[in-house]
Design a protein around this motif. Structure first.
Motif, PDB file in Angstrom:
ATOM      1  N   GLY A   1       0.938  -1.217  -0.118  1.00 28.02           N
ATOM      2  CA  GLY A   1       0.084   0.118   0.004  1.00 28.02           C
ATOM      3  C   GLY A   1       0.990   1.222  -0.225  1.00 28.02           C
ATOM      4  O   GLY A   1       1.742   1.343   0.831  1.00 28.02           O
TER       5      GLY A   1
ATOM      6  N   THR B   1       2.916   7.547  -2.467  1.00 35.68           N
ATOM      7  CA  THR B   1       3.843   8.344  -3.273  1.00 35.68           C
ATOM      8  C   THR B   1       5.005   7.435  -3.894  1.00 35.68           C
ATOM      9  O   THR B   1       5.958   8.003  -4.265  1.00 35.68           O
TER      10      THR B   1
ATOM     11  N   SER C   1       7.079   5.088  -2.236  1.00 33.78           N
ATOM     12  CA  SER C   1       8.135   4.436  -1.027  1.00 33.78           C
ATOM     13  C   SER C   1       7.892   3.026  -0.886  1.00 33.78           C
ATOM     14  O   SER C   1       8.835   2.419  -1.003  1.00 33.78           O
ATOM     15  N   ALA C   2       6.717   3.008  -0.385  1.00 30.59           N
ATOM     16  CA  ALA C   2       6.339   1.532   0.036  1.00 30.59           C
ATOM     17  C   ALA C   2       6.676   0.565  -0.942  1.00 30.59           C
ATOM     18  O   ALA C   2       6.958  -0.492  -1.032  1.00 30.59           O
TER      19      ALA C   2
ATOM     20  N   THR D   1       1.470   4.876   5.714  1.00 26.97           N
ATOM     21  CA  THR D   1       0.073   5.393   6.524  1.00 26.97           C
ATOM     22  C   THR D   1       0.202   6.819   5.972  1.00 26.97           C
ATOM     23  O   THR D   1       1.081   7.408   5.920  1.00 26.97           O
ATOM     24  N   TRP D   2      -1.196   7.046   5.644  1.00 22.61           N
ATOM     25  CA  TRP D   2      -1.294   8.781   5.242  1.00 22.61           C
ATOM     26  C   TRP D   2      -2.377   9.148   6.191  1.00 22.61           C
ATOM     27  O   TRP D   2      -2.975   8.586   7.120  1.00 22.61           O
TER      28      TRP D   2
ATOM     29  N   ASP E   1      -4.780  10.702   8.510  1.00 25.76           N
ATOM     30  CA  ASP E   1      -4.324  10.771  10.138  1.00 25.76           C
ATOM     31  C   ASP E   1      -4.273   9.353  10.595  1.00 25.76           C
ATOM     32  O   ASP E   1      -5.229   9.131  11.223  1.00 25.76           O
TER      33      ASP E   1
ATOM     34  N   GLY F   1       6.346   5.094   7.629  1.00 25.32           N
ATOM     35  CA  GLY F   1       5.678   6.297   8.048  1.00 25.32           C
ATOM     36  C   GLY F   1       6.536   7.448   8.729  1.00 25.32           C
ATOM     37  O   GLY F   1       7.678   7.245   8.255  1.00 25.32           O
ATOM     38  N   ASP F   2       5.819   8.196   9.642  1.00 23.24           N
ATOM     39  CA  ASP F   2       6.790   9.477   9.917  1.00 23.24           C
ATOM     40  C   ASP F   2       6.400   9.672  11.512  1.00 23.24           C
ATOM     41  O   ASP F   2       5.096   9.859  11.769  1.00 23.24           O
TER      42      ASP F   2
ATOM     43  N   PHE G   1       1.621   6.871  14.101  1.00 20.80           N
ATOM     44  CA  PHE G   1       2.847   6.445  13.481  1.00 20.80           C
ATOM     45  C   PHE G   1       2.612   5.215  13.018  1.00 20.80           C
ATOM     46  O   PHE G   1       2.560   4.160  13.774  1.00 20.80           O
ATOM     47  N   CYS G   2       2.821   4.785  11.787  1.00 24.56           N
ATOM     48  CA  CYS G   2       2.503   3.628  11.154  1.00 24.56           C
ATOM     49  C   CYS G   2       1.275   2.688  11.524  1.00 24.56           C
ATOM     50  O   CYS G   2       1.294   1.619  11.544  1.00 24.56           O
TER      51      CYS G   2
ATOM     52  N   PRO H   1      11.867  10.092   1.959  1.00 27.47           N
ATOM     53  CA  PRO H   1      10.993   8.820   1.972  1.00 27.47           C
ATOM     54  C   PRO H   1      10.088   8.850   0.759  1.00 27.47           C
ATOM     55  O   PRO H   1       9.167   7.996   0.412  1.00 27.47           O
TER      56      PRO H   1
ATOM     57  N   LEU I   1       6.592  20.582   4.206  1.00 26.34           N
ATOM     58  CA  LEU I   1       6.069  20.563   2.728  1.00 26.34           C
ATOM     59  C   LEU I   1       4.764  21.632   2.648  1.00 26.34           C
ATOM     60  O   LEU I   1       4.206  21.795   3.701  1.00 26.34           O
TER      61      LEU I   1
HETATM   62  C1  LIG Z   1      -0.127  14.406   4.287  1.00 18.74           C
HETATM   63  C2  LIG Z   1       0.678  13.225   4.838  1.00 18.74           C
HETATM   64  C3  LIG Z   1       0.237  12.341   5.836  1.00 18.74           C
HETATM   65  C4  LIG Z   1       0.966  11.004   6.629  1.00 18.74           C
HETATM   66  N1  LIG Z   1       0.269  10.850   7.755  1.00 18.74           N
HETATM   67  C5  LIG Z   1       0.780   9.975   8.320  1.00 18.74           C
HETATM   68  C6  LIG Z   1       0.396   9.071   9.531  1.00 18.74           C
HETATM   69  O1  LIG Z   1      -0.509   9.485  10.075  1.00 18.74           O
HETATM   70  N2  LIG Z   1       1.166   8.323  10.082  1.00 18.74           N
HETATM   71  C7  LIG Z   1       2.414   8.077   9.719  1.00 18.74           C
HETATM   72  O2  LIG Z   1       3.296   7.148  10.423  1.00 18.74           O
HETATM   73  N3  LIG Z   1       3.059   8.748   8.385  1.00 18.74           N
HETATM   74  C8  LIG Z   1       2.370   9.559   7.954  1.00 18.74           C
HETATM   75  N4  LIG Z   1       2.796  10.123   6.752  1.00 18.74           N
HETATM   76  C9  LIG Z   1       4.049   9.806   6.465  1.00 18.74           C
HETATM   77  C10 LIG Z   1       4.121   8.693   5.212  1.00 18.74           C
HETATM   78  O3  LIG Z   1       3.539   7.400   5.617  1.00 18.74           O
HETATM   79  C11 LIG Z   1       5.583   8.433   4.803  1.00 18.74           C
HETATM   80  O4  LIG Z   1       6.189   9.733   4.083  1.00 18.74           O
HETATM   81  C12 LIG Z   1       5.635   7.254   3.943  1.00 18.74           C
HETATM   82  O5  LIG Z   1       7.211   7.177   3.574  1.00 18.74           O
HETATM   83  C13 LIG Z   1       4.843   7.386   2.624  1.00 18.74           C
HETATM   84  O6  LIG Z   1       5.304   6.180   1.794  1.00 18.74           O
HETATM   85  P1  LIG Z   1       4.468   5.989   0.496  1.00 18.74           P
HETATM   86  O7  LIG Z   1       5.175   6.760  -0.561  1.00 18.74           O
HETATM   87  O8  LIG Z   1       4.857   4.538   0.137  1.00 18.74           O
HETATM   88  O9  LIG Z   1       3.207   6.350   0.587  1.00 18.74           O
HETATM   89  C14 LIG Z   1       2.232  11.166   6.111  1.00 18.74           C
HETATM   90  C15 LIG Z   1       2.629  11.888   4.969  1.00 18.74           C
HETATM   91  C16 LIG Z   1       1.791  12.879   4.485  1.00 18.74           C
HETATM   92  C17 LIG Z   1       2.796  13.556   3.362  1.00 18.74           C
END
Ligand SMILES: Cc1cc2nc3c(=O)[nH]c(=O)nc-3n(C[C@H](O)[C@H](O)[C@H](O)COP(=O)(O)O)c2cc1C
Ligand SMILES: Cc1cc2nc3c(=O)[nH]c(=O)nc-3n(C[C@H](O)[C@H](O)[C@H](O)COP(=O)(O)OP(=O)(O)OC[C@H]3O[C@@H](n4cnc5c(N)ncnc54)[C@H](O)[C@@H]3O)c2cc1C
Length: 606
Positions: free
Chosen positions: A56, A59, A61-62, A105-106, A108, A141-142, A148-149, A221, A393
């Protein structure tokens, strides 16, 4: 890993910090259970053992890591099926023997768009038992986000609850730190084939990464703009031209329209992308820290384990390289060691964790130093105790077709008072107050948002919900669609506190509405009347028309606050589908899922 409850009185960042701190302590205790210490068994020889890898990713990374896992698995003799999670049904899962999940994770704490359907089906009561499945999960995640994650954790827990056997503990990558990924890979291979019963703990946490090589250290990431040489590690030194206040006199807000010049033709972006901005710290805070420590600002300090070692002056490192707004766990620990009788030392005792949590709320590095005045730190010791300053960002609010050579942002400045001192958001206040137009270099890079784009078909209608700074990408979308002569309809929901002072970009939106390009404009100003009115209320008022637009194939977009607004907007959308569309709750969920999987429900929330 969430240790601090959601209900604890902390901001997202403070909660993230505390979770990180507590997770780091837990890591200390777990010691030998750290991934990577599992001995690497020789690869089993049996060929063609089927292994599914589901990812899943929003952008990329995963999905990038999932591809690496697939390659490694093939080299170990597995017969690999690599699929987006959304394309895997629970029934398929029930017939599988081995599954690896790689998921970011995206929003919230939500799964990325291409895993939302998977999660929704998996979490249903009717999901099948998965008794024959051996699996493990990698989360991306972040830690700056409260959950987180969260998506990876929930998938992991649900698979276990459905009877699947976790063969290696979940690993979680924070930002660009890929060490947990490497360790997870080592742990996974032998356990996927082991015939021994497995009893893996759900998650082995990694410590929050310490300072490394300064700003932008570690791989990004997210994916940089494909054609651009300018990246998080190598940002483009742009010049700011304008930082105009958008709110009128008397507003409680200070939102800025920022214009940045791009003199380099290789700096490319698209409407929907975000701009990464590497900020500098407040010089008053830097001076306060230098004074508290009694250190010479010109002394040379190292910037981490680079070869050859990079160094700079202490003043420059404090200004541009290190986080000053939140003390790191390492700093607090060291201060407690150096000043055992200090407040910090007493707060770090395990029994006083709740007191530490409340003390931390709104406090920065200067507060931490002042709470242990006897602690003497020299410049060399200080650096490794502070974390690297990360870029922020911002959703881009211009289209390159309408404004070639420029990029516009819509930035809400963060200003508040805590513990008797004015606190300033690092990046927003740097852009608004301290960057000198045309003079101060502003390091920027493009954060590509492939998931957030206007419809490919210019005749498709668009519904955009963007209150406050959430308006940013929709200003860009409208400019883009006008520039390409799009024939589709446009509907914008905008809201803020007061029409008189907070109707951002009214001088652009009103004319667009009057000439019909912006087909519908619904405004919600929460403080203009007794009872609060928000964009989601306007949506409900317009249920029939909204439903009609959706049925005509409209794409639905939401941008802005993830914690409350985006959730309330989704709830309103669900209500619209149920009431105007005559759907049951279950069918409304399916409808939403379909919108999402067709790329017709897109979110840019933060
Ligand atoms: C708008 C936004 C919301 C995010 N929400 C979370 C979150 O709730 N929890 C978390 O651990 N990471 C969160 N992240 C960080 C992403 O999970 C992290 O940047 C990840 O590497 C993205 O991987 P992907 O490109 O495979 O989706 C968020 C990042 C963005 C830009
Ligand atoms: C994809 C994406 C797009 C974004 N787009 C935009 C955009 O278009 N416009 C925009 O303005 N922002 C946007 N943001 C948010 C932006 O990145 C920054 O997070 C924001 O500007 C704050 O950064 P800062 O450095 O100014 O503040 P920081 O120094 O990071 O401080 C912010 C922190 O201060 C604390 N805080 C804030 N207010 C209070 C208070 N009253 N009391 C106590 N603590 C408080 C909170 O912990 C908060 O997290 C976006 C974020 C993402 C991820």
């Amino acid at each position: 890993m969430n240790i601090v409850p959601e209900t604890a009185p902390f901001s997202r960042e403070q909660r993230a910090w505390l979770n990180g701190f507590l997770a780091a302590s837990l890591f200390d205790r777990l010691g030998s259970a750290v991934p990577g210490t599992v001995p690497d068994a020789p690869p089993p020889v049996a060929p063609s053992r089927p292994l599914w890898i589901g990812f899943g990713s929003q952008t990329g990374s995963a999905s990038g890591l999932a591809k690496k896992v697939a390659k490694a698995a093939e080299s170990k003799g597995f017969l690999v099926t690599l699929r987006e999670l959304d394309s895997i049904s629970p029934d398929e899962l029930s017939g599988l023997e081995r599954l690896l999940v790689v998921c970011s994770t995206w929003g919230d704490g939500e799964p990325p768009d291409n895993a939302a359907g998977f999660w929704s089906r998996l979490s249903e009561g009717a999901a099948p038992r998965l008794g024959s499945l051996r699996y493990s999960v990698l989360g991306l995640g972040d830690r700056n986000y409260a959950d987180f994650c969260g998506a990876a954790r929930r998938i992991d827990e649900r698979l276990e609850a459905l009877g699947a056997r976790r063969v290696a503990p979940r690993a979680e990558c924070d930002g660009g730190d890929r060490a947990p990924f490497t360790a997870w890979m080592e742990a996974v291979w032998p356990s996927l084939d082991s015939v021994e019963p497995v009893d893996a703990p759900p998650c082995v946490v990694s410590p929050i990464p310490g300072p490394t090589v300064g700003p932008g250290s570690g791989p990004s990431p997210e994916t940089p703009a494909a054609a651009s040489p300018w990246t998080r590690r190598h940002p483009y030194p742009a010049r700011l031209r304008v930082a105009r206040r958008l709110n009128g006199e008397g507003s409680s807000k200070d939102t800025r329209h920022i214009e940045i010049e791009l003199d380099d033709a290789s700096f490319v972006y698209e409407a929907g992308d975000a701009l990464g901005v590497q900020p500098s710290n407040d010089p008053a805070l830097v001076d306060g820290i230098l004074e508290a420590l009694g250190l010479d600002p010109t002394v040379s300090v190292g910037l981490g384990p680079t070869v050859p070692a990079e160094s700079t002056t202490l003043a420059e490192a404090l200004t541009n390289r290190w986080v000053l707004t939140q003390p790191s766990p390492a700093l607090l620990k060291r201060l407690a060691e150096l000043a055992p009788g200090s407040l910090i030392a007493s707060l770090l005792e395990p029994s006083r964790r709740p007191n530490l949590e409340s003390w931390m709320a709104g406090r920065d590095v200067l507060d931490a130093l002042r709470s242990a005045p006897e602690a003497r730190l020299d410049a060399v010791e200080l650096g490794p105790l502070l974390r690297p300053l990360q870029p922020r960002l911002y959703s881009i609010s211009s289209s390159p077709k309408a404004h070639p050579g420029e990029v516009h942002l819509t930035v809400g400045t963060v200003r508040y008072e805590a513990h008797g001192r004015a606190r300033l958001g690092v990046a927003s206040c740097w852009l608004a107050d301290r960057v000198i137009p045309g003079v101060t270099p502003v390091p920027v890079f493009v954060q590509v948002s492939r998931h957030f784009r206007p419809p490919g078909d210019p005749s498709r209608p668009m519904i955009m919900v963007g209150p406050g700074t959430g308006i940013a990408p929709f200003r860009a979308f409208l400019q883009e669609r006008r520039a390409i002569g799009a024939t589709g309809k446009h509907w914008l929901f905008f809201g803020d506190q007061r029409r008189a002072t907070d109707y951002l970009y009214s001088s652009e939106l009103d004319p667009l509405h009057q000439d019909g390009f912006l087909t519908r404009l619904d405004l919600a100003f929460s403080r203009d009347q007794e009872s609060k009115v928000y964009v989601q209320d306007r949506m409900r008022e317009q249920s029939q028309a909204l439903w009609q637009w959706l049925e005509e194939g409209a794409h639905f977009y939401v941008c802005g606050d993830a914690r409350r607004m985006a959730k309330d907007v989704e709830a309103a959308l669900r209500t619209v589908i149920r009431t105007a569309g005559g759907r049951t709750e279950e069918k409304a969920s399916e409808y939403l899922e379909r919108l999402q999987s067709e790329g017709r429900y897109q979110k840019d929330v933060y």
